[in-house]
Design an enzyme around this catalytic site. Structure first.
Site, PDB file in Angstrom:
ATOM      1  N   GLU A   1       0.801  -1.224   0.000  1.00  0.00           N
ATOM      2  CA  GLU A   1       0.000   0.000   0.000  1.00  0.00           C
ATOM      3  C   GLU A   1       0.837   1.279   0.000  1.00  0.00           C
ATOM      4  O   GLU A   1       0.549   2.207   0.743  1.00  0.00           O
ATOM      5  CB  GLU A   1      -0.946   0.002   1.214  1.00  0.00           C
ATOM      6  CG  GLU A   1      -1.904  -1.150   1.180  1.00  0.00           C
ATOM      7  CD  GLU A   1      -2.757  -1.259   2.438  1.00  0.00           C
ATOM      8  OE1 GLU A   1      -3.930  -1.636   2.303  1.00  0.00           O
ATOM      9  OE2 GLU A   1      -2.262  -0.987   3.539  1.00  0.00           O
TER      10      GLU A   1
HETATM   11  C1  TNX Z   1      -4.330  -4.122   4.517  1.00  0.00           C
HETATM   12  S1  TNX Z   1      -2.664  -6.418   3.976  1.00  0.00           S
HETATM   13  C2  TNX Z   1      -3.073  -3.880   5.038  1.00  0.00           C
HETATM   14  C3  TNX Z   1      -2.937  -3.478   6.444  1.00  0.00           C
HETATM   15  C4  TNX Z   1      -4.264  -3.341   7.117  1.00  0.00           C
HETATM   16  C5  TNX Z   1      -5.164  -4.458   6.681  1.00  0.00           C
HETATM   17  C6  TNX Z   1      -6.473  -4.467   7.385  1.00  0.00           C
HETATM   18  C7  TNX Z   1      -1.606  -5.372   3.945  1.00  0.00           C
HETATM   19  C8  TNX Z   1      -0.362  -5.811   3.419  1.00  0.00           C
HETATM   20  N1  TNX Z   1      -1.924  -4.141   4.364  1.00  0.00           N
HETATM   21  O1  TNX Z   1      -2.209  -2.286   6.548  1.00  0.00           O
HETATM   22  O2  TNX Z   1      -4.063  -3.375   8.492  1.00  0.00           O
HETATM   23  O3  TNX Z   1      -5.380  -4.370   5.317  1.00  0.00           O
HETATM   24  O4  TNX Z   1      -7.213  -5.602   7.065  1.00  0.00           O
END
Ligand code: TNX
Length: 545
Positions: A358
C-alpha cells in the site's frame, strides 16, 4: 478359575514366551510389572475395553495407525531423553510443564540410554527417520510406553503437541484434575506439507505486552505453527527500540489507534526475550518494518526523514496509504540500513520483512528503486528479504526473496514466481484473521469479505492463485491486523477457531482433507481451548463438544 482370570494367565504365559526375561530392561515400576518392556513398538495384545482410536489431532497427521488398546499415564511417570542433550532436556521440560499442573504427577526429565522402563514417556532422536525431515516425527503409544522418535529436536517438539492432543482435554487445565490420563495406542507418522506455517501479529495499530505476545506464540505452538511474523511498525506506532534512532520508539511508540500509549515499544532485551521464547517452541520470528509506506510514526519521530524536512503529527486513525519515506534522500537509506542492521543482529531467523504494501503515495518508479536498494541492504546484513507481494515489481528480485500474497486477486504473486522467487500465501479473503466471521461480528473489518471458520478452511494454497503452485509456494500465513483489536481476549476471539484451520492447510496433506470431517475434529477441540483459557468464538458451523 473365572473366564477373565484364565485369559489373564494365558496372556502372561504368551508374553513371557514372546519377551524372555533376559531381554527385559531394568525393573519396571510396580504399576506395570505385568507388562513387558517393549523396545520395538508392537500392537497391543490386550485391547482395553472402552479404548478409543487415536484421533482428533489438528493439524491432521500424515498417517495414523490405531491398535485398539490404551496407555494410562501412571502417577510415577517421568519423561526420558538421551543424556548429554541439553536441547532434548529443554523439550522434555516443556512437556513436563504442560502435564504437571493438571496431573499433579510431578513428571521429571531424566536421562536414559535406550528405551526407559514401562510407564514413561521417551523422547529421542536415536533412530530418527531423516526422510520425515526436520519437523517430522513418529509417535508410538503402546500399553507400556509413549515414544516419540524424530530426526531433529524440532520434530520431537511437534510430536509433543500430538501427545498433548491425544490425552484427555482436561490435561490442558492449569489446576489439578482427576485422572486417569488415558491415551489410545497406535502410531502416528507425521511431517509438514509446507516449511512456512505462520501467523502475523500487528502490534503497531494496538500495542500488546510481552506477556500477550508470548501467549500468542505458545498457542501457535499447540497447532505446530513455526513462523511468528511480528509487524513492528506502522503509521500508528513504532514498537522496537533502535539504538541509533531512539526517538522512533520513544516518540513514535507513544501512540496507537485511538490515542496515546505510554512507552508502547519493546526494548531490545524484551525483543530478544520474545525471540528466545519463540525459538524454544521451534518458532522462527520474522520481524517486519513496513516501508516505504505505513511510516507515519517514523516520519513524526525524525523531521529529516521527510522530503520537506517537516515532521508530521503522530497518527491515531485507521486509514492506510498516505505516508511514504523520502525515496530521493540519502538519509533514508542510512535509516533503513541502521534499522535493518540492529534488527538483524537481534534476530537469528533468516528473514527480514520489509513491508512494501500500500505505498500508494509513492510512484511506481520510486517504489521499485527503493525496494531494490532495501533488498541489497537486507542481504548485506546476511538476511533474506520478504515483503508483501508488491515487492515482486522490482527488476532484480532475488530467488531467495519471498513475496507475501495478500490481495484478493492474483496480484503480483505470479510475477514473483516468474522471477524465480517464492510466494507465501495470505489471501485476505481467506486468511485474514481481522476479517469478521459474520456481518454481526463485533470486532474486525469486512473489506476482504466475511470469513467464517468454514470459509477460512476451504481453500488450497496450491490452487488459490493461477500459475502459482508446487515448490514456488513457501507456505501459509494468517495475519492478524489490529485496528479493531485491543486486548488479548480480542486476539484470541479472532484467531480461534480459525488459526487451527490455517495450521492444517499448511501442515496436512491435501488429499482427504474436507470440511465435513474437519469440523467434527475442530469441535472436539472446544474443551481443549476452554481448558487452555482461550476466548474462542463458538462459530455455529462447528459442532462444539
Ligand atoms: C491491509 S494487507 C493492510 C494493512 C491493514 C489491513 C487491514 C496489507 C499488506 N496491508 O495495513 O491493516 O489491510 O485488514
Amino acid at each position: 478359575m473365572k473366564k477373565q482370570n484364565r485369559l489373564l494367565v494365558i496372556l502372561i504365559v504368551v508374553l513371557v514366551i514372546v519377551f524372555p526375561l533376559s531381554t527385559m530392561g531394568r525393573p519396571a515400576r510396580a504399576e506395570s510389572l505385568k507388562a513387558p518392556k517393549t523396545k520395538t513398538p508392537t500392537p497391543s495384545p490386550t485391547p482395553t475395553p472402552g479404548a478409543t482410536t487415536i484421533g482428533n489431532i489438528i493439524p491432521m497427521p500424515v498417517s495414523i495407525t490405531s491398535t485398539g488398546g490404551s496407555f494410562v499415564l501412571p502417577s510415577t511417570a517421568d519423561i526420558y531423553v538421551e543424556p548429554g542433550t541439553a536441547e532434548l532436556t529443554a523439550i522434555g521440560q516443556y512437556l513436563a510443564d504442560k502435564l504437571n499442573p493438571s496431573t499433579g504427577y510431578g513428571l521429571q526429565v531424566l536421562t536414559t540410554n535406550g528405551a526407559p522402563a514401562n510407564g514413561n514417556i521417551y523422547l529421542t532422536t536415536v533412530g530418527g527417520d531423516p526422510t520425515l525431515g526436520d519437523e517430522g516425527y513418529r509417535l508410538t503409544v503402546t500399553t507400556n510406553l509413549v515414544t516419540v522418535v524424530a530426526y531433529k529436536p524440532a520434530g520431537l517438539f511437534r510430536g509433543i503437541q500430538t501427545i498433548r492432543q491425544i490425552l484427555p482435554a482436561a490435561i490442558e487445565n492449569s489446576t489439578l484434575q482427576l485422572d486417569p490420563w488415558k491415551m489410545a495406542t497406535g502410531t502416528v507418522r507425521d511431517y509438514p506439507r509446507f516449511t512456512w506455517r505462520g501467523s502475523m501479529l500487528d502490534v503497531a495499530r494496538h500495542f500488546f505486552s510481552v506477556t500477550d505476545v508470548k501467549r500468542y506464540i505458545d498457542l501457535m505452538a499447540y497447532y505446530k505453527l513455526n513462523v511468528f511474523h511480528f509487524h513492528l511498525s506502522d503509521d500508528q506506532g513504532w514498537r522496537i527500540m533502535i539504538n541509533s534512532w531512539p526517538n522512533l520508539a520513544l516518540y513514535g511508540g507513544g501512540t496507537q489507534v485511538g490515542g496515546t500509549c505510554s512507552s508502547c515499544y519493546y526494548t531490545q532485551a524484551q525483543y530478544s526475550d520474545i525471540v528466545a521464547y519463540a525459538q524454544s517452541r521451534y518458532i522462527t520470528l520474522v520481524p517486519e518494518i513496513d516501508m516505504p509506506g505505513h511510516v507515519n510514526a517514523a516520519l513524526a519521530s525524525y523531521a529529516e526523514l521527510n522530503c520537506n524536512g517537516v515532521a508530521p503529527a503522530r497518527y491515531t486513525g485507521t486509514n492506510v496509504g498516505f505516508s511514504s519515506l523520502c525515496i530521493s534522500k540519502p538519509i533514508t537509506y542510512t535509516f533503513v540500513d541502521d534499522v535493518i542492521r540492529e534488527l538483524a543482529a537481534l534476530t537469528p531467523g533468516a528473514y527480514m520483512h520489509v513491508g512494501g504494501d500500500e505505498a500508494s503515495s509513492t510512484t511506481t518508479a520510486d517504489y521499485v528503486s527503493f525496494v531494490s536498494q532495501v533488498q541489497a541492504i537486507v542481504q548485506s546484513h546476511g538476511k533474506q528479504m520478504i515483503g508483501w507481494e508488491e515487492i515482486a515489481q522490482i527488476n532484480g528480485l532475488s530467488a531467495s526473496s519471498v513475496a507475501q500474497h495478500w490481495n484478493t486477486t492474483d496480484s503480483f504473486a505470479p510475477t514473483a514466481v516468474q522471477k524465480g522467487a517464492k510466494v507465501l500465501m495470505s489471501p485476505a479473503h481467506k486468511a485474514y484473521l481481522d476479517m469478521k466471521y459474520y456481518r454481526k461480528t463485533q470486532l474486525g473489518q469486512t473489506w476482504a469479505g466475511l470469513i467464517n471458520t468454514q470459509t477460512g478452511y476451504e481453500w488450497d494454497p496450491a490452487t488459490i492463485v493461477s500459475g502459482v503452485s508446487g515448490s514456488s509456494i513457501s507456505g501459509v500465513e494468517a495475519p492478524l491486523w489490529t485496528e479493531t483489536i485491543v486486548t488479548i481476549e480480542d486476539i484470541e476471539y479472532m484467531a480461534y477457531p480459525r488459526l487451527p484451520g490455517y495450521a492444517e492447510l499448511a501442515w496436512s496433506p491435501v488429499t482427504g482433507r474436507n470440511w465435513s470431517e474437519y469440523k467434527i475434529r475442530l469441535g472436539s477441540h472446544g474443551p481443549r481451548l476452554t481448558a487452555l483459557g482461550v476466548n474462542f468464538y463458538r462459530d455455529t458451523v462447528v459442532p462444539w463438544q
